[in-house]
Write an enzyme that holds these catalytic residues in place. Sequence first.
Site, short mmCIF file in Angstrom:
data_model
loop_
_atom_site.label_atom_id
_atom_site.label_comp_id
_atom_site.label_asym_id
_atom_site.label_seq_id
_atom_site.Cartn_x
_atom_site.Cartn_y
_atom_site.Cartn_z
N TYR A 38 39.59 35.49 18.18
CA TYR A 38 39.62 34.57 19.32
C TYR A 38 41.06 34.30 19.77
CZ TYR A 38 39.31 30.22 21.96
OH TYR A 38 39.44 29.25 22.93
N ASN A 47 36.30 31.73 32.91
CA ASN A 47 36.25 30.68 31.91
C ASN A 47 35.43 31.06 30.68
OD1 ASN A 47 36.02 27.71 30.90
ND2 ASN A 47 33.89 28.34 31.26
N ASP A 55 25.11 38.05 30.70
CA ASP A 55 25.71 37.96 29.37
C ASP A 55 26.94 38.84 29.38
OD1 ASP A 55 26.47 38.03 26.75
OD2 ASP A 55 24.48 38.49 25.94
N LYS A 69 43.07 35.26 23.42
CA LYS A 69 43.71 34.27 24.29
C LYS A 69 45.19 34.59 24.49
CE LYS A 69 40.05 31.95 25.20
NZ LYS A 69 39.45 32.06 26.55
#
Length: 257
Positions: A151, A86, A59, A155
């Site tokens: 998020y 990924n 995890d 990125k």
Amino acid sequence: MSYALITGASKGIGRAIAKELASRNINVLLVARSENLLASLAGEIERNYKVQCHYFVADLSTPDSPDKIYNWCVTLKYPVNILVNNAGYGLSGSFDSRLINEHVDLINVGMLSTIKLIHLFLPHLRQHPKGYILNIGSSAAYQAVPYLATYAATKAFIVSFSRALKYELRNSNVNVSVVNPGVTDTNFSERASVPEKGLKTAEKIAMQPEQVAKLAVNSMFSRKAEVVTGFITRLTVMFVKLLPKRFSEKTAAKFYQ
């Protein structure tokens, strides 16, 4: 003999990348949280592609997971020449509607685990005639996305970091590529709790994980620095760069609020 290590390999784009690499006669190491899904995929890959496939349950929201993954590879003497970062997921909704630990876990998975794994494995990648780092970003990297704020920010970091590291390694045998998919037919929207309006829009333009995986692997082996997958996604990114930030932020917010 060498291996490709793929995080977030049990589902979606990670699963598709693992199969794409295996189809090219590359041995693969799978990392994800779900042992059942990993075991099933490993069996499928070994049956269908006749390559070696092993898996490790981890995890990546847990800070010491990269060290555990690295120690697993070293202990069992898996020489890694391809590292695919990924693993990742989203959290939609207003920033303060989520517990701070939810944001921290997302940052650990989507950002910190990437730089930790690269730092750990880079000396090993240098030992091969050719080494590859493939980071999976997102089209969300190109703008601030209200109600998907953490998020999108992670990125943006991945894109910036990947390009900088590629330059630093330009005279070495190790290449760094970052591939930025748009909407893809995975469980991302469900995991992120994207509202119904966003889900309906995603259904119309989503790419399949297999399409993204093939583009990603081709880009990596072509030593491309940065790739946005899909015509619609590239068009969207182009408009985002041209339009006022406030307009693109207001538009994006409608899909996630």
